[in-house]
Scaffold this motif. Structure first.
Motif, PDB file in Angstrom:
ATOM      1  N   ILE A  87      -5.963  11.694  -8.878  1.00  0.00           N
ATOM      2  CA  ILE A  87      -6.242  10.435  -9.566  1.00  0.00           C
ATOM      3  C   ILE A  87      -5.032   9.986 -10.367  1.00  0.00           C
ATOM      4  O   ILE A  87      -4.653   8.804 -10.356  1.00  0.00           O
ATOM      5  N   GLU A  88      -4.389  10.930 -11.050  1.00  0.00           N
ATOM      6  CA  GLU A  88      -3.197  10.582 -11.822  1.00  0.00           C
ATOM      7  C   GLU A  88      -2.080  10.084 -10.911  1.00  0.00           C
ATOM      8  O   GLU A  88      -1.439   9.062 -11.196  1.00  0.00           O
ATOM      9  N   ASN A  89      -1.845  10.781  -9.806  1.00  0.00           N
ATOM     10  CA  ASN A  89      -0.771  10.390  -8.891  1.00  0.00           C
ATOM     11  C   ASN A  89      -1.040   9.024  -8.266  1.00  0.00           C
ATOM     12  O   ASN A  89      -0.134   8.194  -8.146  1.00  0.00           O
ATOM     13  N   CYS A  90      -2.283   8.787  -7.859  1.00  0.00           N
ATOM     14  CA  CYS A  90      -2.627   7.487  -7.277  1.00  0.00           C
ATOM     15  C   CYS A  90      -2.532   6.384  -8.329  1.00  0.00           C
ATOM     16  O   CYS A  90      -2.048   5.276  -8.040  1.00  0.00           O
ATOM     17  N   GLY A  91      -2.986   6.681  -9.533  1.00  0.00           N
ATOM     18  CA  GLY A  91      -2.910   5.698 -10.611  1.00  0.00           C
ATOM     19  C   GLY A  91      -1.483   5.323 -10.947  1.00  0.00           C
ATOM     20  O   GLY A  91      -1.181   4.148 -11.224  1.00  0.00           O
ATOM     21  N   ARG A  92      -0.593   6.285 -10.905  1.00  0.00           N
ATOM     22  CA  ARG A  92       0.817   6.020 -11.203  1.00  0.00           C
ATOM     23  C   ARG A  92       1.419   5.076 -10.163  1.00  0.00           C
ATOM     24  O   ARG A  92       2.315   4.281 -10.486  1.00  0.00           O
ATOM     25  N   ILE A 135       0.853  -1.183   0.000  1.00  0.00           N
ATOM     26  CA  ILE A 135       0.000   0.000   0.000  1.00  0.00           C
ATOM     27  C   ILE A 135       0.888   1.231   0.000  1.00  0.00           C
ATOM     28  O   ILE A 135       1.724   1.406   0.888  1.00  0.00           O
ATOM     29  N   ALA A 136       0.715   2.092  -0.992  1.00  0.00           N
ATOM     30  CA  ALA A 136       1.500   3.317  -1.087  1.00  0.00           C
ATOM     31  C   ALA A 136       0.841   4.409  -0.246  1.00  0.00           C
ATOM     32  O   ALA A 136      -0.322   4.760  -0.472  1.00  0.00           O
ATOM     33  N   ASP A 137       1.583   4.906   0.732  1.00  0.00           N
ATOM     34  CA  ASP A 137       1.111   6.014   1.551  1.00  0.00           C
ATOM     35  C   ASP A 137       1.314   7.289   0.730  1.00  0.00           C
ATOM     36  O   ASP A 137       2.440   7.749   0.557  1.00  0.00           O
ATOM     37  N   MET A 138       0.230   7.862   0.216  1.00  0.00           N
ATOM     38  CA  MET A 138       0.354   8.980  -0.708  1.00  0.00           C
ATOM     39  C   MET A 138       0.988  10.188  -0.019  1.00  0.00           C
ATOM     40  O   MET A 138       0.541  10.602   1.045  1.00  0.00           O
ATOM     41  N   PRO A 139       2.028  10.756  -0.634  1.00  0.00           N
ATOM     42  CA  PRO A 139       2.765  11.852   0.003  1.00  0.00           C
ATOM     43  C   PRO A 139       1.951  13.142   0.108  1.00  0.00           C
ATOM     44  O   PRO A 139       0.947  13.333  -0.596  1.00  0.00           O
ATOM     45  N   PHE A 140       2.415  14.008   0.957  1.00  0.00           N
ATOM     46  CA  PHE A 140       1.829  15.332   1.142  1.00  0.00           C
ATOM     47  C   PHE A 140       1.762  16.063  -0.202  1.00  0.00           C
ATOM     48  O   PHE A 140       2.721  16.071  -0.965  1.00  0.00           O
ATOM     49  N   LEU A 141       0.609  16.647  -0.491  1.00  0.00           N
ATOM     50  CA  LEU A 141       0.322  17.423  -1.698  1.00  0.00           C
ATOM     51  C   LEU A 141       0.212  16.577  -2.970  1.00  0.00           C
ATOM     52  O   LEU A 141       0.068  17.128  -4.057  1.00  0.00           O
ATOM     53  N   SER A 142       0.277  15.260  -2.854  1.00  0.00           N
ATOM     54  CA  SER A 142       0.052  14.423  -4.039  1.00  0.00           C
ATOM     55  C   SER A 142      -1.436  14.222  -4.290  1.00  0.00           C
ATOM     56  O   SER A 142      -1.836  13.686  -5.312  1.00  0.00           O
TER      57      SER A 142
END
Length: 207
Positions: free
Chosen positions: A33-38, A17-24
């Protein structure tokens, strides 16, 4: 993404599970959506985690509809430290009720699990009872469906631990002792010794 990809390459059966970074995420749905999809396409993550609130309910719904699994995260959210501080969350009736409501909303939006961080144990138990998706506790008592801690704190690599954490090893001291011993051995000439050195007779004429 590179850190997530490195973990994904080293795992077989574990859920990455990728912990999405601050401001992503949070500024705009398209970028989020693009950042999570990547993270799924390029880093080979299985899911993403969002530090959650009212602002992530609709995003969670959009992501899951697109096939991007989302883990929600309520309670203490470190990326909002400047706003909330690093204090226990959900300690009064109003904030506790809000966390329960947000847990239900994120489940309805499609989140597959929920991290509860640094909330009272009885609140974590109430949230776990209120939703059907698994809860993962960190400083949230024993009644969540699973538990997580920061690995540096578990193995004793960090200088200190959070008040709700526990150190199960002392890697920091072992590393310090080993490095000090190495430096002393080099300074004294003890290392490298003959057994650590290789000599090639065919090159004796070079010098």
């Amino acid at each position: 993404a590179s850190h997530t990809a490195a973990v994904a390459r080293a795992t077989d059966d574990a859920l990455v599970i990728a912990d999405m970074p601050f401001l992503s995420y949070g500024a705009g749905d398209a970028d989020a959506i693009e950042n999570c999809g990547r993270m799924l396409k390029e880093a080979d993550a299985d899911a993403v985690k969002l530090e959650s609130g009212h602002h992530t309910v609709d995003l969670t719904r959009k992501l899951t509809r697109l096939g991007i699994p989302v883990q929600a995260h309520l309670g203490l959210t470190p990326q909002r430290e400047n706003e909330t501080g690093l204090y226990r969350q959900g300690t009064d009736e109003e904030s506790a009720s809000e966390i329960i409501d947000l847990a239900r909303e994120h489940e309805a939006a499609g989140a597959f699990s929920l991290v509860l961080e640094h909330v009272p144990a009885n609140l974590a138990e109430a949230v776990t009872d209120a939703i059907s998706i698994p809860t993962i506790g960190i400083g949230a008592g024993p009644n969540c469906d699973g538990q997580v801690l920061v690995i540096d704190e578990v193995i004793g690599l960090s200088e200190g631990t959070a008040p709700f954490s526990k150190q199960f090893g002392d890697v920091r001291s072992e590393m310090r002792d080993a490095i000090d011993s190495y430096a002393e051995a080099v300074e004294s000439g003890e290392f490298p010794a003959e057994e650590h050195s290789h000599y090639e007779s065919d090159i004796d004429d070079v010098y």
